[in-house]
Design an enzyme around this catalytic site. Structure first.
Site, mmCIF file in Angstrom:
data_model
loop_
_atom_site.group_PDB
_atom_site.id
_atom_site.type_symbol
_atom_site.label_atom_id
_atom_site.label_comp_id
_atom_site.label_asym_id
_atom_site.label_seq_id
_atom_site.Cartn_x
_atom_site.Cartn_y
_atom_site.Cartn_z
ATOM 1 N N CYS A 126 -3.964 1.062 10.757
ATOM 2 C CA CYS A 126 -4.774 1.396 9.580
ATOM 3 C C CYS A 126 -5.702 2.582 9.834
ATOM 4 O O CYS A 126 -6.376 3.044 8.922
ATOM 5 C CB CYS A 126 -5.580 0.193 9.145
ATOM 6 S SG CYS A 126 -4.618 -1.322 9.206
ATOM 7 N N HIS A 164 -6.228 -0.300 -0.197
ATOM 8 C CA HIS A 164 -6.003 0.031 1.209
ATOM 9 C C HIS A 164 -4.541 0.406 1.478
ATOM 10 O O HIS A 164 -3.781 -0.374 2.031
ATOM 11 C CB HIS A 164 -6.435 -1.170 2.070
ATOM 12 C CG HIS A 164 -6.306 -0.954 3.542
ATOM 13 N ND1 HIS A 164 -6.383 0.283 4.149
ATOM 14 C CD2 HIS A 164 -6.118 -1.842 4.559
ATOM 15 C CE1 HIS A 164 -6.240 0.131 5.465
ATOM 16 N NE2 HIS A 164 -6.059 -1.136 5.738
#
Ligand SMILES: [Zn+2]
Lengths: 387, 127
Positions: free
Chosen positions: A84, A334
């Site tokens: 991420c 996200h």
């Protein structure tokens, strides 16, 4: 050392667009950033691009050259993968390229396409950011890993589920006016507490959504901006990166994130600032406990103290340190490989007064924090209004 | 069907754990880690020796997963814990009732098999 300025920035609307390809998403952000910068294609020296699950989601490796084409560029292009934190390390690489003198103009960004497969497959893909042998085979999912950290946090420091609920409520509230956010709907503490569990104690409303999206920044050297009369009032003045053991079981603490400590210390020293100088911060709140851990590691709170910050109003838009004015990963969304760049795009908007929440930023220094996996990687950037 | 290749080090540990002889790797500086390793993850020392893992550990943190990846979807709800075995921490599936588990619970180590994937993994049992 040369100052690195943000000459242009853009992002796609974050959300669920399963029919749109990765190259289409990245092209939108990249062309938007290029148009904002007004720099012609021949001037770009490099593309640094973040993406995490492209092989799995689109059966597409070697995405760097594809995305250079999508962005209308003819230059070396490299994909960075750090779960991420992929776009965070991509931006950091761009900053390094300009500071070294190797490049004057770099396109930095990231893209992730996540909703074109079943949710449970996306869960499987995200889990590969954990240790395959020792974590994934023991049933650890991404929410499960943060659940282990949240329980370890509460066990040592205390904290109620309601405290974590306030983090989510705050970030949804911040996203309300943000046209790029996936969720522009308010939630209440009761909604949070009533929502189903995903991986106890992480509930549905502790968790960020699954998101498609892309973000891009045109970065250039101070000299280039001056020579070409480019309007770029915000600079990236500090960058830092930290690492940690991959598996939770090998860490000294299960409820702290030293990779962020290290990234923050490096970025603050690089920019010559302290946490007291910071007017707004975008942190990696993939789960509510992740925001809490980030605020402690970034030096805004002592370990064990940040859990009540949202509930006490300190990190809300009216508070002393507004956190995630974009809505954060929780409400803005996200798209993992785009997140680190999107935080910088949002902070640039916040600092230049072009974000609907800019009025809550009292000062010219912003910090972004992007984490990979269970924070085995962390990247921190300092942005400052320089002129 | 072609058998899966062994995962060097990891499958050796599971074989040993199945025989009740689980071990960890100790470095000359007293750090512990689980195989496979060529060097200590804490100090980088390449001098590693196999030492017997303590008989039992204590649960430090755990989670009950309701929404799983496809490789565990038929197993929900299931519990994953990280337990302290002294020189090392171990992550495993907990074979206990959800009401039974707590932080501080003593557990022993065994080896289970995920019937969905055929993979073996470490499991914890109350003791
Ligand atoms: Zn060692």
């Amino acid at each position: 050392m040369t100052t690195v300025r943000i000459a242009g920035a853009d992002l796609t609307r974050f959300g669920s667009t399963p029919e749109r390809t990765g190259r289409d998403l990245f092209a939108e952000a990249a062309l938007g950033a290029r148009e904002a910068a007004g720099i012609s294609r021949e001037e770009f020296d490099e593309l640094t691009y973040g993406n995490f699950m492209g092989e799995l989601a689109e059966r597409q490796g070697h995405q760097g050259p594809i995305m250079a084409e999508a962005a209308g560029l003819d230059c070396p292009a490299t994909r960075y993968e750090e779960a991420c934190a992929s776009a965070g390390v991509a931006v950091r690489a761009a900053v390094s390229a300009i500071r070294s003198g190797r490049a004057d103009v770099v396109l930095a960004g990231g893209m992730e396409r996540m909703t074109n497969q079943e949710t449970e497959d996306t869960t499987e893909f995200l889990a590969i950011a954990a240790d395959e042998l020792y974590e994934v085979r023991a049933g650890m999912t991404f929410p499960g890993a943060y659940a282990l950290m949240q329980r370890a946090y509460v066990q040592e420091f205390g904290g109620e589920r309601e405290d974590f609920a306030h983090v989510a409520v705050k970030n949804h509230d911040h996203a309300l006016p943000n046209e790029y956010a996936q969720y522009r709907s308010a939630i209440t503490v009761e909604d949070h507490l009533d929502a189903p569990m995903i991986s106890d104690p992480v509930g549905l409303y502790d968790s960020c959504p699954i998101t498609d999206g892309a973000a891009a920044l045109v970065l250039c050297s101070d000299e280039y901006a001056e020579e070409h009369a480019i309007d770029a009032p915000v600079a990236i003045t500090g960058t830092g990166q930290g690492g940690d053991k991959m598996a939770l079981q090998d860490r000294t603490h299960l409820n702290r994130t030293p990779a962020t400590d290290r990234a923050a210390a490096e970025a603050y020293a690089d920019a010559g600032i302290t946490p007291d100088d910071v007017a707004a911060v975008e942190v990696h709140d993939c789960f509510t406990v992740a925001e809490v851990l980030a605020l402690e590691s970034l030096g805004f709170y002592e370990p064990g103290e940040a859990v009540s910050a949202a509930r006490d109003g300190e990190t809300t838009k009216e508070g002393s340190l507004p956190v995630n004015l974009s809505g954060g990963l929780k409400a803005k969304g996200h798209p993992v490989g785009a997140t680190g760049a999107s935080q910088i795009v949002e902070m640039n908007r916040l600092l230049t007064g072009t974000h609907p929440n800019s009025e809550y930023v009292d000062g010219g220094v912003g910090v972004t924090h992007n984490a990979g996996g269970t924070v085995a990687s962390a990247v921190v950037h300092v942005l400052e209004v320089v002129a | 069907m072609r058998s899966k290749p062994r995962d060097d080090g990891y499958d050796d540990l599971l074989d040993a754990a199945e025989a009740g002889e689980a071990y960890y790797l100790a470095c000359e500086n007293g750090h512990g880690s689980l195989p496979p390793r060529r060097s200590c993850p804490h100090c980088g020392s390449p001098e590693l020796s196999e030492e017997p893992l303590p008989e039992s550990g204590t649960v430090e943190t755990y989670t009950t997963t309701q929404i799983a990846a496809p490789s565990f979807s038929a197993k929900t709800p299931y519990m994953t814990a990280v337990a302290d075995f002294g020189p090392v921490r171990v992550t495993g599936i907990v074979r206990a009732d959800p009401e039974e588990i707590s932080v501080g619970m003593r557990v022993g180590l065994a080896v289970g098999r995920n019937t969905m994937t055929g993979n073996r993994m470490l499991t914890f049992h109350p003791r």
